[in-house]
Every structure is written in structure tokens, then in C-alpha cells.
Write a protein that holds these residues in place. Structure first.
Motif, PDB file in Angstrom:
ATOM      1  N   ALA A  13       0.878  -1.257  -0.012  1.00 35.86           N
ATOM      2  CA  ALA A  13       0.078  -0.017  -0.042  1.00 35.86           C
ATOM      3  C   ALA A  13       0.923   1.195   0.064  1.00 35.86           C
ATOM      4  O   ALA A  13       1.462   1.480   1.002  1.00 35.86           O
ATOM      5  CB  ALA A  13      -1.089   0.070   1.319  1.00 35.86           C
ATOM      6  N   GLY A  14       0.975   2.074  -0.932  1.00 41.58           N
ATOM      7  CA  GLY A  14       1.688   3.141  -1.128  1.00 41.58           C
ATOM      8  C   GLY A  14       2.927   2.886  -2.158  1.00 41.58           C
ATOM      9  O   GLY A  14       3.629   2.249  -1.887  1.00 41.58           O
ATOM     10  N   GLY A  15       2.800   3.951  -3.006  1.00 39.98           N
ATOM     11  CA  GLY A  15       3.824   4.018  -3.952  1.00 39.98           C
ATOM     12  C   GLY A  15       4.993   4.875  -4.024  1.00 39.98           C
ATOM     13  O   GLY A  15       5.204   5.648  -4.812  1.00 39.98           O
ATOM     14  N   GLY A  16       5.313   5.483  -2.771  1.00 36.79           N
ATOM     15  CA  GLY A  16       6.384   6.260  -2.610  1.00 36.79           C
ATOM     16  C   GLY A  16       7.810   5.774  -2.605  1.00 36.79           C
ATOM     17  O   GLY A  16       7.739   4.540  -3.082  1.00 36.79           O
ATOM     18  N   ARG A 111      14.289  14.652  -5.662  1.00 37.84           N
ATOM     19  CA  ARG A 111      13.394  13.742  -5.384  1.00 37.84           C
ATOM     20  C   ARG A 111      12.458  13.014  -6.561  1.00 37.84           C
ATOM     21  O   ARG A 111      12.241  11.553  -6.578  1.00 37.84           O
ATOM     22  CB  ARG A 111      12.084  14.114  -4.346  1.00 37.84           C
ATOM     23  CG  ARG A 111      12.532  14.356  -3.068  1.00 37.84           C
ATOM     24  CD  ARG A 111      11.317  15.292  -2.264  1.00 37.84           C
ATOM     25  NE  ARG A 111      11.734  15.045  -0.931  1.00 37.84           N
ATOM     26  CZ  ARG A 111      11.535  14.592   0.059  1.00 37.84           C
ATOM     27  NH1 ARG A 111      10.922  13.339  -0.118  1.00 37.84           N
ATOM     28  NH2 ARG A 111      12.182  14.853   1.264  1.00 37.84           N
ATOM     29  N   ARG A 134      -6.157   4.047  -5.829  1.00 33.79           N
ATOM     30  CA  ARG A 134      -6.656   3.007  -4.975  1.00 33.79           C
ATOM     31  C   ARG A 134      -5.970   3.404  -3.636  1.00 33.79           C
ATOM     32  O   ARG A 134      -4.931   3.235  -3.278  1.00 33.79           O
ATOM     33  CB  ARG A 134      -5.916   1.736  -5.353  1.00 33.79           C
ATOM     34  CG  ARG A 134      -6.535   1.000  -6.627  1.00 33.79           C
ATOM     35  CD  ARG A 134      -7.824   0.227  -6.262  1.00 33.79           C
ATOM     36  NE  ARG A 134      -8.134  -0.905  -7.392  1.00 33.79           N
ATOM     37  CZ  ARG A 134      -9.183  -0.300  -8.315  1.00 33.79           C
ATOM     38  NH1 ARG A 134      -9.851   0.953  -7.981  1.00 33.79           N
ATOM     39  NH2 ARG A 134      -9.273  -1.033  -9.285  1.00 33.79           N
ATOM     40  N   GLU A 135      -7.109   3.978  -2.808  1.00 31.20           N
ATOM     41  CA  GLU A 135      -6.581   4.270  -1.505  1.00 31.20           C
ATOM     42  C   GLU A 135      -7.145   3.056  -0.538  1.00 31.20           C
ATOM     43  O   GLU A 135      -8.318   2.634  -0.317  1.00 31.20           O
ATOM     44  CB  GLU A 135      -7.388   5.553  -0.902  1.00 31.20           C
ATOM     45  CG  GLU A 135      -7.080   5.707   0.283  1.00 31.20           C
ATOM     46  CD  GLU A 135      -7.702   6.977   0.938  1.00 31.20           C
ATOM     47  OE1 GLU A 135      -8.901   7.354   0.256  1.00 31.20           O
ATOM     48  OE2 GLU A 135      -7.637   7.423   1.859  1.00 31.20           O
ATOM     49  N   ASP A 166       2.206   3.606   3.335  1.00 34.10           N
ATOM     50  CA  ASP A 166       1.416   4.580   3.021  1.00 34.10           C
ATOM     51  C   ASP A 166       1.795   6.133   3.917  1.00 34.10           C
ATOM     52  O   ASP A 166       0.712   6.798   4.031  1.00 34.10           O
ATOM     53  CB  ASP A 166      -0.092   4.100   3.015  1.00 34.10           C
ATOM     54  CG  ASP A 166      -0.426   3.704   4.492  1.00 34.10           C
ATOM     55  OD1 ASP A 166       0.563   2.990   5.161  1.00 34.10           O
ATOM     56  OD2 ASP A 166      -1.410   3.238   4.738  1.00 34.10           O
ATOM     57  N   ARG A 190       9.392  25.542   0.927  1.00 34.34           N
ATOM     58  CA  ARG A 190      10.422  25.204   0.090  1.00 34.34           C
ATOM     59  C   ARG A 190      10.427  25.896  -1.098  1.00 34.34           C
ATOM     60  O   ARG A 190       9.438  26.343  -1.598  1.00 34.34           O
ATOM     61  CB  ARG A 190      10.112  23.541  -0.399  1.00 34.34           C
ATOM     62  CG  ARG A 190      10.223  22.719   0.916  1.00 34.34           C
ATOM     63  CD  ARG A 190       9.432  21.325   0.357  1.00 34.34           C
ATOM     64  NE  ARG A 190      10.240  20.177   1.043  1.00 34.34           N
ATOM     65  CZ  ARG A 190       9.515  18.971   1.093  1.00 34.34           C
ATOM     66  NH1 ARG A 190       8.578  18.769   0.090  1.00 34.34           N
ATOM     67  NH2 ARG A 190      10.188  17.924   1.683  1.00 34.34           N
ATOM     68  N   MET A 279       5.065  20.212  10.030  1.00 38.91           N
ATOM     69  CA  MET A 279       5.867  19.009  10.265  1.00 38.91           C
ATOM     70  C   MET A 279       5.107  18.266  11.548  1.00 38.91           C
ATOM     71  O   MET A 279       5.081  18.745  12.394  1.00 38.91           O
ATOM     72  CB  MET A 279       7.293  19.393  10.927  1.00 38.91           C
ATOM     73  CG  MET A 279       8.102  20.464   9.885  1.00 38.91           C
ATOM     74  SD  MET A 279       9.160  19.623   8.801  1.00 38.91           S
ATOM     75  CE  MET A 279       7.926  19.925   7.320  1.00 38.91           C
ATOM     76  N   ILE A 296       6.399   0.002   6.962  1.00 39.57           N
ATOM     77  CA  ILE A 296       7.758   0.286   6.640  1.00 39.57           C
ATOM     78  C   ILE A 296       7.854   1.819   6.095  1.00 39.57           C
ATOM     79  O   ILE A 296       6.726   2.477   6.028  1.00 39.57           O
ATOM     80  CB  ILE A 296       8.292  -0.473   5.211  1.00 39.57           C
ATOM     81  CG1 ILE A 296       7.373   0.109   3.939  1.00 39.57           C
ATOM     82  CG2 ILE A 296       8.338  -1.809   5.464  1.00 39.57           C
ATOM     83  CD1 ILE A 296       8.135  -0.493   2.485  1.00 39.57           C
ATOM     84  N   GLN A 305      12.739  15.734  10.174  1.00 35.52           N
ATOM     85  CA  GLN A 305      13.608  15.678   8.829  1.00 35.52           C
ATOM     86  C   GLN A 305      15.021  15.995   9.183  1.00 35.52           C
ATOM     87  O   GLN A 305      15.884  16.026   8.517  1.00 35.52           O
ATOM     88  CB  GLN A 305      13.186  16.413   7.826  1.00 35.52           C
ATOM     89  CG  GLN A 305      13.435  17.717   7.952  1.00 35.52           C
ATOM     90  CD  GLN A 305      12.056  18.612   8.564  1.00 35.52           C
ATOM     91  OE1 GLN A 305      11.464  17.998   9.223  1.00 35.52           O
ATOM     92  NE2 GLN A 305      12.201  19.671   8.167  1.00 35.52           N
ATOM     93  N   GLN A 309      17.350  11.623   7.455  1.00 34.27           N
ATOM     94  CA  GLN A 309      17.483   9.978   7.559  1.00 34.27           C
ATOM     95  C   GLN A 309      16.118   9.269   7.121  1.00 34.27           C
ATOM     96  O   GLN A 309      16.052   8.127   6.890  1.00 34.27           O
ATOM     97  CB  GLN A 309      17.980   9.701   8.723  1.00 34.27           C
ATOM     98  CG  GLN A 309      19.529   9.498   8.720  1.00 34.27           C
ATOM     99  CD  GLN A 309      19.806   8.385   7.897  1.00 34.27           C
ATOM    100  OE1 GLN A 309      19.419   7.308   8.244  1.00 34.27           O
ATOM    101  NE2 GLN A 309      20.883   8.687   6.983  1.00 34.27           N
ATOM    102  N   GLY A 310      14.920  10.081   6.953  1.00 31.75           N
ATOM    103  CA  GLY A 310      13.646   9.432   7.068  1.00 31.75           C
ATOM    104  C   GLY A 310      13.480   8.674   5.507  1.00 31.75           C
ATOM    105  O   GLY A 310      13.242   7.355   5.774  1.00 31.75           O
ATOM    106  N   GLY A 311      13.999   9.222   4.703  1.00 34.33           N
ATOM    107  CA  GLY A 311      13.972   8.410   3.436  1.00 34.33           C
ATOM    108  C   GLY A 311      15.074   7.203   3.429  1.00 34.33           C
ATOM    109  O   GLY A 311      14.691   6.260   2.908  1.00 34.33           O
ATOM    110  N   ALA A 312      16.287   7.659   3.828  1.00 33.00           N
ATOM    111  CA  ALA A 312      17.343   6.712   3.965  1.00 33.00           C
ATOM    112  C   ALA A 312      16.923   5.384   4.692  1.00 33.00           C
ATOM    113  O   ALA A 312      16.924   4.332   4.294  1.00 33.00           O
ATOM    114  CB  ALA A 312      18.775   7.147   4.446  1.00 33.00           C
TER     115      ALA A 312
END
Ligand SMILES: Cc1cc2nc3c(=O)[nH]c(=O)nc-3n(C[C@H](O)[C@H](O)[C@H](O)COP(=O)(O)OP(=O)(O)OC[C@H]3O[C@@H](n4cnc5c(N)ncnc54)[C@H](O)[C@@H]3O)c2cc1C
Length: 403
Positions: A13-16, A111, A134-135, A166, A190, A279, A296, A305, A309-312
Motif C-alpha cells: 500500500a503506497g507507491g512512494g 526527489r 486505489r486508497e 502509506d 521550500r 511538520m 515500512i 527531518q 534520514q527518513g528516506g534513507a
């Protein structure tokens, strides 16, 4: 349950970043994955992302390192600067010694480029099914060792395993943990501008600049081969209330930045003022797994942030969950093993991110004490960073939290 439910193997669930990295990792191991994304298209918002060596190691394992770094910038240093005086507080040297130490460099990428590389990898694999609009609302463990997934439009799936990727407002987290988002009272603005607009040489010796001031900070670095300059301004709003949205306004931003040195005030003109990013984070959780359903990325451990490290950590999760699942005879045990490998470690990073925020934003005498405490900081003292930056593949002792 409707008889129309679609039967799948592993449903994500979630395509990030986290969801696509996991789908790609599974595909590279020859395992099919089915990704459901709420948005009408797969894509990313925002501009820059700092990628530490652990992230690059994960991208290498996923086979997309070259694609991600093709147009990335390799900063030579990360510099912490007092936003009021413009004086350097501390520097981390990201040069040859850093690369030799970790086996990977520290890069800053767009990104969109990172997301596109993962998406392309998924598409090229032929083993990833990607569905938009698709939620996912719920994932329910059933007695027959399957999971029933229900989407907002009524579509249902029966899966062998479900991975909740997600994001910070995860619906699947609601089903496992049921906690609330924690507002930080900080908001980000930003902006990316063509490098020429900046009027200073920011490309010949590229750096990540972290300007730290009272209740605010500003991050700047060049992106896309140095063609654009990324700016993220973050500040605390005195008007925060959970009951209304009228806080963290551009007027407050200007007031907060008014006491800063010229370079920081100038950066205010590079920001897009029409989108504000409040945030939030989550408390570190005791569990991310309910039998055949696992969380995950930000769904598991949304963090402030400040350590970048959130993305890492999301990429590290992907590597770990793929390694646990591929070839496993018992899905629930595999997901429990993934959790054992990751939960305490990432919880420490979530907690430290909050402390880093306090240190970034400290006011008054505390600000001077912070600056003084770092005055003899060694730019190559990597030992303090190993526990976060060391690739997941390295021995756990090299990644142990220093106490
Ligand atoms: C200002 C800022 C700066 C940052 N800088 C850095 C940095 O420099 N380095 C770093 O490593 N990290 C950084 N991070 C953190 C990083 O951006 C996140 O940790 C990372 O994006 C998390 O990825 P994710 O895939 O878990 O979540 P997301 O990127 O949020 O992806 C979640 C996906 O799931 C979809 N979705 C949501 N709900 C549902 C649902 N119910 N059903 C189906 N799909 C759903 C969303 O549309 C989205 O596509 C930063 C964060 C912020 C806010």
C-alpha cells in the motif's frame, strides 16, 4: 467479503520511496509485487533529498544507484552555520576520506529523479503491478493465513502478505498501532531557483548549508548537476493550534527570519509561499507488524527531518523486508524478523531527530553554548555517524547507537 476480491501475493500500500523500493527489491529477487497508490498518478512532490551512504548502499542493492546519481550533486562538505551571525559552527567533510570510510558518498538528488528511477525499475522488471487511484483503508488478517485488503472505492484484494508503505498518515498504521500524529509546531517552506539567481558561486565546491537560528533553520544545496539551488526554510509558529489551519504563515516566516544574517534573509525570496508543509512525526512504536501485515518507511517511523534520514531509513527498511520475505516459508515469522532487525534502531533515530531539532533551534544563551561546544569539532570524526550512515549490509556492531 465480496467474491470479486482480487487474489495477489505480496500487496504494497503506497507507491512512494519505501513502497516502490520494496516492490523493486522483490522483483529483483524474482518475486511479484502488487502496488496500490492512492494518487491518480505515481509521482513525487518536493525538490531535494539528501542521501547518506546507507541510502546509496540500498539503492546499489536495488540496481538503481547509477540512475539516481547520474544528475545528483556530490557535496564536498556539510556545514552548520549560525543563522544570526553567519559564523561556522561545525563542518562534516564529505570528501575522499568519507567515501573511503563508508564505501559510498553523500549525495543530494532531486526527489523526482529518485522516485522515477525506482518506478522505472519496477516497470522494467515485468514483475510489479502498479495501480493508481486505489486508497487502501484496511488490511485484515484472516484465519486462512491470508489478508483481506479493502480500498476506499470498495475494491478488495486477498494477499499472502501486506506491506503498509502509506506514509506519515498511514491508514494501515491505524489498524496496527492506532496512535496519533505528533505535531511539532514547525512548518517548512521550500523553493528551487536556477543557480544563476543566487548570485554566489554554489557549484564549484558544492556544500550542504545548514543555517541554524532561534526557532528556525534553513537548508540549502545545489541540485541537478548544479543547475538549480534547493532551499528549505523551517520555523516554529507561535500561532499553532490543532483547531485551525491559520498557523505557520508566510508573514510569520518573514518575522522569524528578520533577525538573521543577509544570506538567510535573501533565501526567503527563493521560497514558494503558496505551499506550507506542517511538520509531524510519530512516537517510536513498540511494533510495526501484525502477523501478515507490516509497516515500512514513514508509516512505521515518521520522523522529523533534522537528521535527513527518513528516506534513507525507508530504503533500509525495503532492503531488510525483502531479505526477510524472499524464500521465507512462514510469512508472519519473516515479518517479525524484519521488525527485530529494524525497530529499535530506527526508534533511536526518531528520538535523536527530535533532539537534533532542539539543538538546531535553541535560543538565547543555549545557542551560544551550542556553538561553543562544537568549536573543536573534527570534520572527519565519522565514528559518531557510523551507527546511522553505515550501510545495512555491514556488521550490526558498526551500526550500534553510541552510548
Ligand atoms: C522537509 C523534509 C525534508 C526531508 N529531507 C530528507 C532528506 O534529506 N533525506 C532523507 O532521507 N529523508 C528526508 N525526508 C524524509 C523523507 O521524505 C521521507 O521519510 C520519505 O519520503 C518516506 O517515504 P515513504 O515512501 O515512507 O512515504 P511517502 O513518501 O509519504 O509515500 C507514501 C505514498 O503512499 C501513498 N498513500 C498514502 N496513503 C495511502 C493509502 N491509504 N493507500 C494507498 N496509497 C497511499 C502516498 O500518495 C504516497 O505516494 C524529509 C522529509 C521532509 C518533510
Amino acid at each position: 467479503m465480496s467474491g470479486q476480491a482480487v487474489r495477489v501475493g505480496i500487496l504494497i500500500a503506497g507507491g512512494g520511496i519505501a513502497g516502490l523500493a520494496t516492490a523493486l527489491g522483490l522483483a529483483r529477487a524474482g518475486t511479484r509485487a502488487h502496488v496500490l497508490e492512492r494518487a491518480p498518478e505515481f509521482g513525487e512532490v518536493g525538490a531535494g533529498i539528501q542521501l547518506a551512504p546507507n541510502a546509496l548502499s540500498a539503492l546499489d542493492q536495488l540496481g538503481v544507484l547509477d540512475k539516481v546519481t547520474k544528475d545528483a550533486v556530490f557535496p564536498e562538505r556539510k556545514v552548520y552555520i549560525d543563522a544570526v551571525t553567519g559564523a561556522t559552527i561545525a563542518t562534516i567533510d564529505l570528501g575522499e576520506e568519507f567515501v573511503a570510510h563508508y564505501g559510498y558518498p553523500y549525495v543530494v538528488a532531486h526527489r523526482v529523479d529518485l522516485h522515477a528511477a525506482l518506478l522505472e525499475g519496477c516497470r522494467e522488471s515485468g514483475l510489479v503491478t502498479l495501480e493508481n487511484s486505489r486508497e487502501v483503508l484496511t488490511a485484515e488478517n484472516r484465519p486462512d493465513d491470508t489478508v483481506l485488503v479493502t480500498c476506499a472505492d470498495g475494491t478488495q484484494y486477498i494477499a499472502d502478505a501486506v506491506i503498509g508503505a502509506d506514509g506519515v498518515r498511514s491508514k494501515l498504521r491505524d489498524g496496527i498501532i492506532g496512535d496519533a500524529l505528533v505535531p511539532s509546531r514547525y512548518v517548512a517552506y521550500r523553493g528551487t531557483v536556477p543557480t544563476g539567481v543566487v548570485g554566489a558561486d554554489v557549484t564549484s565546491s558544492p556544500a550542504v548549508l545548514c543555517w541554524l537560528g532561534p526557532n528556525m533553520h534553513l537548508i540549502q544545496y545545489p541540485l541537478r548537476g548544479g543547475r538549480v539551488y534547493n532551499n528549505v526554510a523551517v520555523f516554529k509558529s507561535d500561532r499553532y493550534s490543532p483547531d485551525h489551519d491559520d498557523w505557520g504563515t508566510p508573514e510569520e516566516l518573514d518575522a522569524r527570519f528578520a533577525g538573521c544574517c543577509d544570506a538567510v534573509q535573501n533565501a526567503g525570496t527563493y521560497l514558494s509561499r503558496d505551499i506550507r508543509w506542517p511538520m509531524y512525526d510519530r512516537e517510536a512504536a513498540d511494533t510495526w507488524v501484525d502477523r501478515r501485515v507490516a509497516l515500512i518507511g514513514d508509516a512505521a517511523h515518521a520522523m522529523l527531518q533534522y537528521l535527513a534520514q527518513g528516506g534513507a531509513q525507508s530504503l533500509d527498511d525495503s532492503v531488510a523486508i525483502v531479505e526477510a520475505l524472499v524464500g521465507a516459508e512462514n510469512v508472519a515469522s519473516a515479518l517479525a524478523a524484519y521488525q527485530d532487525r529494524r525497530l529499535a534502531h530506527v526508534g533511536n533515530i526518531q528520538r535523536l531527530a527530535r533532539v537534533a531539532g532542539e539543538l538546531f533551534h535553541i535560543e538565547g544563551i543555549g545557542r551560544h553554548l551550542r556553538n561553543h561546544a562544537f568549536k573543536d569539532h573534527d570534520p572527519t570524526a565519522y565514528a559518531n555517524l557510523d551507527w546511522m550512515f553505515m550501510p545495512l549490509a555491514k556488521a550490526p556492531t558498526q551500526r550500534r547507537y553510541p552510548v
